[in-house]
Design a protein around this motif. Structure first.
Motif, mmCIF file in Angstrom:
data_model
loop_
_atom_site.group_PDB
_atom_site.id
_atom_site.type_symbol
_atom_site.label_atom_id
_atom_site.label_comp_id
_atom_site.label_asym_id
_atom_site.label_seq_id
_atom_site.Cartn_x
_atom_site.Cartn_y
_atom_site.Cartn_z
ATOM 1 N N ARG A 14 0.640 -1.037 -0.136
ATOM 2 C CA ARG A 14 0.151 0.191 -0.257
ATOM 3 C C ARG A 14 1.095 0.785 -0.042
ATOM 4 N NH1 ARG A 14 -0.079 -2.093 5.089
ATOM 5 N NH2 ARG A 14 0.369 -1.468 6.339
ATOM 6 N N GLU A 15 -0.578 2.462 -0.097
ATOM 7 C CA GLU A 15 0.805 3.714 -0.041
ATOM 8 C C GLU A 15 1.784 4.222 1.217
ATOM 9 O OE1 GLU A 15 -1.255 6.985 -1.980
ATOM 10 O OE2 GLU A 15 -1.363 5.364 -3.484
ATOM 11 N N ALA A 16 2.292 4.194 0.840
ATOM 12 C CA ALA A 16 3.265 5.406 2.434
ATOM 13 C C ALA A 16 3.981 6.430 2.065
ATOM 14 C CB ALA A 16 4.389 4.888 2.742
ATOM 15 N N GLU A 17 3.610 7.628 3.093
ATOM 16 C CA GLU A 17 4.577 9.173 3.127
ATOM 17 C C GLU A 17 4.613 9.454 4.133
ATOM 18 O OE1 GLU A 17 0.856 11.815 2.011
ATOM 19 O OE2 GLU A 17 1.167 12.927 3.589
ATOM 20 N N VAL A 18 5.904 10.244 3.812
ATOM 21 C CA VAL A 18 6.785 11.430 4.573
ATOM 22 C C VAL A 18 6.820 12.528 4.419
ATOM 23 C CG1 VAL A 18 9.784 11.212 5.403
ATOM 24 C CG2 VAL A 18 8.696 9.109 4.966
ATOM 25 N N ARG A 19 6.888 12.901 4.914
ATOM 26 C CA ARG A 19 6.737 14.714 5.371
ATOM 27 C C ARG A 19 7.857 15.400 6.024
ATOM 28 N NH1 ARG A 19 1.682 17.365 4.369
ATOM 29 N NH2 ARG A 19 0.373 15.418 4.222
ATOM 30 N N GLY A 20 9.033 15.851 5.662
ATOM 31 C CA GLY A 20 10.306 16.692 6.464
ATOM 32 C C GLY A 20 10.403 18.021 5.328
ATOM 33 N N ILE A 21 11.790 18.694 5.569
ATOM 34 C CA ILE A 21 12.407 19.942 5.489
ATOM 35 C C ILE A 21 13.557 19.621 4.452
ATOM 36 C CG2 ILE A 21 13.596 22.052 5.793
ATOM 37 C CD1 ILE A 21 12.186 21.918 8.679
ATOM 38 N N GLY A 22 13.591 20.155 3.018
ATOM 39 C CA GLY A 22 14.770 20.286 2.509
ATOM 40 C C GLY A 22 15.790 20.670 2.747
ATOM 41 N N TYR A 23 17.203 19.451 2.736
ATOM 42 C CA TYR A 23 17.901 20.506 3.757
ATOM 43 C C TYR A 23 19.134 21.336 2.242
ATOM 44 C CZ TYR A 23 19.467 16.242 6.215
ATOM 45 O OH TYR A 23 19.748 16.137 7.428
ATOM 46 N N LEU A 24 18.515 21.490 0.802
ATOM 47 C CA LEU A 24 19.191 22.078 -0.341
ATOM 48 C C LEU A 24 18.316 23.732 -0.224
ATOM 49 C CD1 LEU A 24 19.971 20.094 -2.670
ATOM 50 C CD2 LEU A 24 21.547 20.628 -1.260
ATOM 51 N N LEU A 25 17.226 23.858 -0.354
ATOM 52 C CA LEU A 25 16.158 24.729 -0.120
ATOM 53 C C LEU A 25 15.796 25.048 1.479
ATOM 54 C CD1 LEU A 25 14.353 24.052 -3.903
ATOM 55 C CD2 LEU A 25 17.199 25.533 -3.178
ATOM 56 N N ALA A 209 26.724 29.445 1.500
ATOM 57 C CA ALA A 209 26.206 29.504 0.176
ATOM 58 C C ALA A 209 24.749 29.719 0.139
ATOM 59 C CB ALA A 209 26.824 28.318 -0.249
ATOM 60 N N GLY A 210 23.966 29.371 1.101
ATOM 61 C CA GLY A 210 22.410 29.555 0.973
ATOM 62 C C GLY A 210 21.541 28.059 1.174
ATOM 63 N N ILE A 211 22.805 27.037 2.030
ATOM 64 C CA ILE A 211 22.271 25.492 1.828
ATOM 65 C C ILE A 211 22.813 25.019 3.150
ATOM 66 C CG2 ILE A 211 22.462 23.007 1.059
ATOM 67 C CD1 ILE A 211 24.693 24.556 -1.087
ATOM 68 N N GLY A 212 20.686 24.405 3.545
ATOM 69 C CA GLY A 212 20.657 23.755 4.686
ATOM 70 C C GLY A 212 20.334 25.396 5.932
ATOM 71 N N SER A 213 19.496 26.192 5.525
ATOM 72 C CA SER A 213 18.798 26.983 6.055
ATOM 73 C C SER A 213 18.471 26.967 7.159
ATOM 74 C CB SER A 213 18.092 28.441 5.511
ATOM 75 O OG SER A 213 17.069 27.588 4.536
#
Length: 450
Positions: A14-25, A209-213
């Motif tokens: 069946r389907e699965a879902e994960v929510r989180g924050i992107g490291y780059l943006l 460099a704006g990564i990992g804000s």
């Protein structure tokens, strides 16, 4: 050689879902794992773009990046796929649609654990198609400076991975190694929790460099001079485990199960992808006449002892364990063993820089360890230790270099009281590399302690 493996393909129940924050943006990301048809493989879908463009999870779509693996097809790009791919491969999900609403996967805690738990909770179902397996038939290695990764023939139906990490004495990350034969259970418990890591100076440069804000020390391992900052290790060798996790994810872009032994030393995503391409290139260049006439060809004989059995008998460990498997053994008489010689053997750092050659004494040590297996069948290894007493009639006939497979043959074995002796021969292909006559004193361990 590609074969139809013994296991059926698998997809999610069946389907699965994960929510989180992107490291780059630093954006909020939702990734959904959906079941997929047999033979469709893993495909990433950019649900946030017009037309929902997709990118197959295959090494031919890898886009060069530093410190991560990215896929591109046309205008659709997906960044940092390695932890998702590791979770799918580690849990043996072969066919899956991975939908996400951002250009990158969520960073989570820098490991594969959140993805692996979601996939495991969704469950898996078997499909009516066999999974393709790429059997590593010849050594393949790639190198970039001090970093290497190599693939060697191994035991039938098994993939064994090892990663050796050593950034030098001045690094706050200590030298460490991790060895694994991943199964879904072991991956979930021992590999998936290992988190990504970097030095404090590297973290500051990325932030500049704006990564990992939206990323803090709690979201991954950042090493200062005294160790992790604002965090604690989950395993003493967590860094080596995470690099092996990355290796699992990057090699999954071959699109097939692998059978063999992969050894990495300081390799990263770019070099891992290069090995994946090299394996596929070797596969495509194979002469069709070399292929078996049908899938009913007999399977190769399993080894007499794999690395786990060797380690149960021998006290040696990295970097001094010089046997990978025992091919055949006739207790009390003879033995044949194998040592895969890789670029990341520690003695190559000084012998010699720019021209690596295996020292003759290390070939002799490998012979002695092979003879030690025979001795352990005569004397209880929990109570006795075999120590070299003499090595005579030594002849070194051929240089042994990275990429060679050293075949060790021990014969003329005999024991008398607390002494043992044997003749040893080391070959590379059909060429003799070295031979010698070895004698051992077999000493009770209690006497050594005294």
């Amino acid at each position: 050689m590609t074969t139809r493996g013994s296991r059926p393909q698998r997809t999610l129940a069946r389907e699965a879902e994960v929510r989180g924050i992107g490291y780059l943006l630093g954006s909020d990301v939702t990734v959904r794992f959906r079941p997929a048809e047999a033979d469709s493989g893993v495909t990433f879908v950019r649900a946030d773009l017009p037309g929902r463009p997709s990118v197959p999870a295959h090494v031919r779509f890898v886009e060069p990046r530093e410190r991560r693996t990215a896929l591109r097809r046309g205008e659709a790009v997906v960044e940092m796929v390695e932890h998702v791919m590791a979770a799918l491969a580690g849990l043996r999900i072969d066919n899956c649609l991975v939908e996400l609403d951002a250009p990158e996967t969520p960073g989570m805690d820098g490991s594969s654990l959140a993805f692996a738990r979601a996939i495991a909770s969704a469950g898996a179902i078997e499909q009516d198609r066999p999974r393709e397996t790429l059997v590593i038939g010849q050594p393949v290695s790639v190198r970039d400076g001090k970093a290497t990764v190599a693939a060697y023939p191994g035991d039938p139906d098994r993939l064994v991975l090892s990663y050796q990490l050593d950034y030098g004495e001045s690094s706050p990350i200590p030298a460490q190694a991790y060895f694994a034969e991943p199964s879904p259970e072991r991956f979930l418990e021992l590999i998936a929790p290992a988190r990504t890591f970097l030095l404090a100076a590297e973290a500051e440069a990325l932030r500049a460099a704006g990564i990992g804000s939206r990323t803090s020390e709690a979201d991954l391992l950042i090493f200062g001079p005294d160790g992790p900052i604002g965090n604690t290790l989950r395993f003493p060798d967590e860094c080596a485990r995470h690099k092996l996790l990355d290796l699992v994810g990057d090699l999954a872009l071959v699109g097939k199960d692998l059978v063999g032994h992969v050894v990495a030393h300081r390799s990263g995503h770019t070099l891992n992808a290069e090995l994946a391409r090299a394996l596929l290139a070797q596969e495509s260049s194979r002469d069709p006449a070399e292929e078996p006439a049908s899938s009913s060809a007999p399977e190769p004989e399993p080894p007499a002892m794999d690395i786990n059995a060797i380690m149960r008998l021998m006290p040696h460990r990295y970097p001094f364990l010089l046997l990978d498997r025992v091919l055949a053994i006739e207790p009390g008489r003879s033995l044949r063993a194998l040592k895969n010689v890789t670029c990341n053997e520690p003695f190559f750092l000084g012998h010699w820089p720019g021209r690596p050659v295996m020292p003759g004494v290390m070939i002799l040590e490998a012979m002695a360890q092979a003879a030690g297996i025979l001795i352990s069948h005569r004397f209880d290894p929990d109570e006795h230790m075999a120590m070299i007493a003499s090595i005579d009639d030594v002849k070194l006939r051929r240089q042994v270099v990275p990429g060679d497979q050293l075949l060790l043959e021990i014969d003329k074995f005999r024991c008398r009281s607390r002494m043992a002796e044997a003749h040893g021969l080391a070959r590379v292909g059909d060429q003799v590399a070295a031979e010698a006559r070895l004698r051992f004193a077999v000493v009770p361990i209690g006497a050594l302690a005294a």
